[in-house]
Design a protein around this motif. Structure first.
Motif, short mmCIF file in Angstrom:
data_model
loop_
_atom_site.label_atom_id
_atom_site.label_comp_id
_atom_site.label_asym_id
_atom_site.label_seq_id
_atom_site.Cartn_x
_atom_site.Cartn_y
_atom_site.Cartn_z
N PHE A 1 7.56 -3.83 10.84
CA PHE A 1 8.86 -3.61 10.23
C PHE A 1 9.16 -2.11 10.27
CE2 PHE A 1 7.51 -7.57 8.17
CZ PHE A 1 8.61 -8.36 8.49
N HIS A 2 10.39 -1.78 10.65
CA HIS A 2 10.86 -0.39 10.69
C HIS A 2 12.13 -0.33 9.85
CE1 HIS A 2 8.27 -0.42 14.22
NE2 HIS A 2 8.33 0.89 14.27
N PRO A 3 12.01 -0.06 8.58
CA PRO A 3 13.18 -0.13 7.69
C PRO A 3 14.37 0.70 8.14
CG PRO A 3 11.17 0.06 6.42
CD PRO A 3 10.78 0.25 7.86
N HIS A 4 14.14 1.76 8.91
CA HIS A 4 15.24 2.64 9.30
C HIS A 4 15.73 2.39 10.73
CE1 HIS A 4 14.55 4.60 5.52
NE2 HIS A 4 13.30 4.83 5.85
N ASP A 5 15.20 1.38 11.39
CA ASP A 5 15.63 1.07 12.75
C ASP A 5 15.62 -0.45 12.95
OD1 ASP A 5 16.21 0.80 15.42
OD2 ASP A 5 14.75 2.28 16.10
N ASP B 1 -0.13 3.06 5.97
CA ASP B 1 0.94 2.29 5.33
C ASP B 1 2.01 1.91 6.35
OD1 ASP B 1 3.31 1.52 3.95
OD2 ASP B 1 2.72 2.66 2.19
N THR B 2 2.19 0.62 6.54
CA THR B 2 3.15 0.11 7.51
C THR B 2 4.55 0.66 7.28
OG1 THR B 2 1.90 -1.94 7.74
CG2 THR B 2 4.23 -2.03 8.36
N PHE B 3 4.96 0.79 6.03
CA PHE B 3 6.34 1.14 5.73
C PHE B 3 6.57 2.64 5.62
CE2 PHE B 3 5.31 -3.08 4.26
CZ PHE B 3 6.20 -3.82 5.03
N ALA B 4 5.50 3.41 5.61
CA ALA B 4 5.62 4.87 5.63
C ALA B 4 5.49 5.40 7.05
CB ALA B 4 4.55 5.51 4.75
N SER B 5 4.62 4.79 7.84
CA SER B 5 4.36 5.24 9.21
C SER B 5 3.96 4.03 10.06
CB SER B 5 3.26 6.29 9.21
OG SER B 5 3.02 6.76 10.52
N PRO B 6 4.94 3.28 10.57
CA PRO B 6 4.62 2.07 11.32
C PRO B 6 3.71 2.37 12.52
CG PRO B 6 6.97 2.17 10.85
CD PRO B 6 6.39 3.50 10.49
N ARG C 1 3.57 -8.50 1.28
CA ARG C 1 4.77 -9.35 1.34
C ARG C 1 5.90 -8.76 0.48
NH1 ARG C 1 5.28 -14.20 3.12
NH2 ARG C 1 3.06 -14.65 3.22
N ARG C 2 5.55 -8.29 -0.72
CA ARG C 2 6.57 -7.69 -1.61
C ARG C 2 7.12 -6.40 -1.01
NH1 ARG C 2 2.88 -9.01 -5.65
NH2 ARG C 2 2.24 -6.83 -5.80
N ARG C 3 6.24 -5.58 -0.43
CA ARG C 3 6.70 -4.33 0.18
C ARG C 3 7.62 -4.61 1.37
NH1 ARG C 3 1.49 -2.64 1.71
NH2 ARG C 3 2.40 -0.98 2.94
N ALA C 4 7.32 -5.63 2.14
CA ALA C 4 8.18 -6.00 3.27
C ALA C 4 9.56 -6.43 2.77
CB ALA C 4 7.53 -7.11 4.09
N ALA C 5 9.59 -7.25 1.76
CA ALA C 5 10.88 -7.71 1.22
C ALA C 5 11.68 -6.54 0.65
CB ALA C 5 10.64 -8.78 0.16
N ALA C 6 11.01 -5.61 -0.01
CA ALA C 6 11.70 -4.46 -0.58
C ALA C 6 12.22 -3.53 0.51
CB ALA C 6 10.77 -3.69 -1.51
N LYS D 1 -3.48 -6.61 7.66
CA LYS D 1 -3.95 -5.92 6.45
C LYS D 1 -4.92 -4.79 6.81
CE LYS D 1 -5.75 -6.87 1.79
NZ LYS D 1 -6.22 -5.53 1.63
N ALA D 2 -5.79 -5.04 7.79
CA ALA D 2 -6.72 -3.98 8.21
C ALA D 2 -5.96 -2.74 8.66
CB ALA D 2 -7.64 -4.48 9.32
N GLN D 3 -4.87 -2.96 9.41
CA GLN D 3 -4.09 -1.82 9.88
C GLN D 3 -3.29 -1.20 8.74
OE1 GLN D 3 -4.46 -0.28 12.48
NE2 GLN D 3 -2.62 0.82 13.03
N ASP D 4 -2.69 -2.03 7.90
CA ASP D 4 -1.88 -1.52 6.80
C ASP D 4 -2.73 -0.77 5.78
OD1 ASP D 4 0.73 -1.42 5.35
OD2 ASP D 4 -0.37 -2.64 3.89
N ASP D 5 -3.96 -1.21 5.58
CA ASP D 5 -4.86 -0.50 4.68
C ASP D 5 -5.21 0.89 5.21
OD1 ASP D 5 -4.91 -2.63 2.92
OD2 ASP D 5 -6.93 -3.31 3.49
#
Length: 195
Positions: free
Chosen positions: A139-143, A77-82, A23-28, A70-74
C-alpha cells in the motif's frame, strides 16, 4: 531461509499474532482495502487480467502470506517506507516440509531476485517442488496508482514465466498483505512482459 513442517494452517486465513494491527494500519492509511479498487485505479493489461479473473485468483491472504508480509513490515514499516520482498515456497520431496527463501533489497522495488531464486532452483533440481513465488505490492497511501495492486508488473510477469520454465513453479502469489492474487502457471503466458 526458513524450513518447517507443513501444516494446513499455513494455507488457511488464520492471522499471525499481532496481524490485526497491520490490518488496522492499512485501513487507516488507505481506507477502502477492496482488492479490485487498486487494480482498476491503475489500468493496464496485467491488472485488467487479474481483475477479470478475480473470482478464481484473488482471495484473502493466507497465513503464510501474512507471515511473510509481517516479517517485512516488522523490519520496515510498510506505511512509512513501502518496501518489497520476494520469496519462494517449496515443498520437500517427501511432502512433509516447507522451505521458504526470502529476499528484500529494503527499497520500493526488488531488482534482482537471484539471492532467493538460485537456491530455490538448486532445491528443485534436488527434488523439491516449487509451489510459488511470492511478491508483495505494498500500500502506498500517497500514490493510488501503486496502492496495493495485486497484479504482476511487466518484470514480475517475465520472471514468473521464465522461472516456471526452469523449475515448474506452480503459482505466482502477488500480495498486499490483506489480499493475494494466486495466479496459476498456466496463465503466465497471458500476461504482458518486459519487452
Amino acid at each position: 531461509m526458513w524450513e518447517f513442517d507443513d501444516a494446513p494452517v499455513f494455507a488457511s486465513e488464520a492471522e499471525p499474532a499481532g496481524y490485526e494491527a497491520f490490518r488496522r494500519r492499512a485501513a487507516a492509511a488507505v481506507g477502502d482495502t477492496d482488492p479490485l479498487r487498486p487494480l482498476r485505479a491503475n489500468p493496464g493489461r496485467n491488472n485488467d487480467l487479474v481483475a477479470r479473473h478475480a473470482g478464481a485468483w484473488v482471495r484473502p491472504a493466507t497465513c503464510l502470506q501474512k507471515l511473510l508480509q509481517k516479517a517485512q513490515d516488522d523490519r520496515i514499516d510498510t506505511f512509512a517506507s513501502p518496501t518489497e520482498f520476494m520469496a519462494f515456497v517449496l515443498r520437500s520431496p517427501d511432502g512433509a516440509r516447507l522451505r521458504v527463501y526470502f529476499y528484500t533489497a529494503n527499497f520500493d522495488g526488488i531488482g534482482r531476485v537471484g539471492p532467493a531464486a538460485e537456491p530455490a532452483a538448486r532445491d528443485h533440481a534436488a527434488g523439491w517442488t516449487v509451489l510459488a513465488g511470492v511478491h508483495n505490492h505494498n500500500f502506498h497511501p500517497h500514490d493510488p496508482t501503486l496502492n496495493g495492486a495485486v497484479g504482476p508488473s511487466l518484470p514480475d510477469a517475465q520472471f514468473n514465466l521464465r522461472f516456471h520454465a526452469q523449475t515448474g513453479m506452480a503459482e505466482a502469489w502477488i500480495t498486499n498483505g490483506l489480499h493475494t492474487a494466486q495466479i496459476p502457471a498456466a496463465a503466465f503466458p497471458l500476461f504482458e512482459q518486459t519487452p
